[in-house]
Design a protein around this motif. Structure first.
Motif, PDB file in Angstrom:
ATOM      1  N   GLU A  91     -19.114 -44.434  -1.550  1.00 25.63           N
ATOM      2  CA  GLU A  91     -20.450 -43.891  -1.862  1.00 25.63           C
ATOM      3  C   GLU A  91     -21.533 -44.730  -1.188  1.00 25.63           C
ATOM      4  N   ARG A  92     -21.439 -46.047  -1.292  1.00 26.44           N
ATOM      5  CA  ARG A  92     -22.426 -46.936  -0.665  1.00 26.44           C
ATOM      6  C   ARG A  92     -22.430 -46.764   0.854  1.00 26.44           C
TER       7      ARG A  92
ATOM      8  N   LEU B  99     -24.034 -43.382   1.834  1.00 24.32           N
ATOM      9  CA  LEU B  99     -25.494 -43.419   1.674  1.00 24.32           C
ATOM     10  C   LEU B  99     -26.144 -44.296   2.749  1.00 24.32           C
TER      11      LEU B  99
ATOM     12  N   ILE C 216     -26.131 -42.269   5.971  1.00 25.47           N
ATOM     13  CA  ILE C 216     -27.172 -41.240   5.911  1.00 25.47           C
ATOM     14  C   ILE C 216     -28.549 -41.866   6.160  1.00 25.47           C
ATOM     15  N   ALA C 217     -28.791 -43.044   5.601  1.00 26.40           N
ATOM     16  CA  ALA C 217     -30.079 -43.725   5.776  1.00 26.40           C
ATOM     17  C   ALA C 217     -30.349 -44.077   7.242  1.00 26.40           C
TER      18      ALA C 217
ATOM     19  N   ARG D 106     -31.392 -36.605   8.394  1.00 23.61           N
ATOM     20  CA  ARG D 106     -31.288 -37.464   7.215  1.00 23.61           C
ATOM     21  C   ARG D 106     -31.561 -36.664   5.940  1.00 23.61           C
TER      22      ARG D 106
ATOM     23  N   GLN E 299     -28.861 -35.950   2.987  1.00 20.29           N
ATOM     24  CA  GLN E 299     -29.109 -36.343   1.600  1.00 20.29           C
ATOM     25  C   GLN E 299     -28.943 -35.144   0.668  1.00 20.29           C
TER      26      GLN E 299
ATOM     27  N   HIS F 138     -25.271 -34.173   0.437  1.00 22.77           N
ATOM     28  CA  HIS F 138     -24.559 -35.133  -0.407  1.00 22.77           C
ATOM     29  C   HIS F 138     -24.710 -34.741  -1.875  1.00 22.77           C
TER      30      HIS F 138
ATOM     31  N   PRO G 134     -20.504 -39.028   7.279  1.00 22.24           N
ATOM     32  CA  PRO G 134     -20.302 -38.835   5.846  1.00 22.24           C
ATOM     33  C   PRO G 134     -19.250 -37.743   5.626  1.00 22.24           C
TER      34      PRO G 134
END
Length: 160
Positions: free
Chosen positions: A54-55, A58, A61-62, A69, A73, A76, A95
């Protein structure tokens, strides 16, 4: 004694073949190798809890540029809500969401391979079979409410 005539150089598959993988493809393969090494270091317990995945998703994606982006998000959130059993993870630097360790769906931002649109893709592990032919990826330029609803249905079906 006559010299044997040499045939004219013909165009071969070697002449017209690709020079190999693109820089983007090589980078994706290096990312996948790093992902596999990181998974091996974390061990089987980390695979089950999914917190690291998960981290990482994310964080990936950032790193994306807009508008991808924002789409990533939103995707997700849609995927997590529609199929909570899927575990987020990286897959070739993208992702992705997996069931029992197998990637079911993934998001590829347009910049990943210098494409003109982002892609929501489904692997062969997705339960989307519909006759003899069905789509396995979708081009995304923006997300509307109707698109989001359709994606939620597809993800739910894919994860079943």
């Amino acid at each position: 004694m006559k010299d044997t005539p040499k045939p004219a150089r013909a165009a071969t598959a070697i002449d017209t073949a690709s020079k190999g993988f693109t820089a983007e493809e090589r980078a994706a393969m290096r990312e996948r190798a790093r992902e596999l090494k990181a998974e091996a270091r974390r061990g089987p317990r980390a695979k089950k809890d999914g917190a690291d995945g998960e981290r990482e998703v994310l964080a990936k994606i950032a790193e994306m540029a807009e508008p991808d982006r924002s789409m990533a998000q939103r995707l997700h959130a849609i995927i997590k809500a529609a199929a909570p059993a899927l575990s987020p993870r990286l897959w070739y630097g993208m992702p992705a969401y997996a069931r029992d360790g197998n990637v079911v769906c993934f998001f590829q931002d347009a910049a990943k391979f210098k494409a003109r649109y982002a892609t929501l893709g489904f692997s062969d592990k997705a339960n989307l079979d519909d006759g003899a032919m069905w789509p396995s990826s979708y081009a995304l330029t923006k997300l509307t409410a109707a698109d989001e609803a359709r994606i939620a249905v597809l993800v739910k079906k894919a994860a079943s």
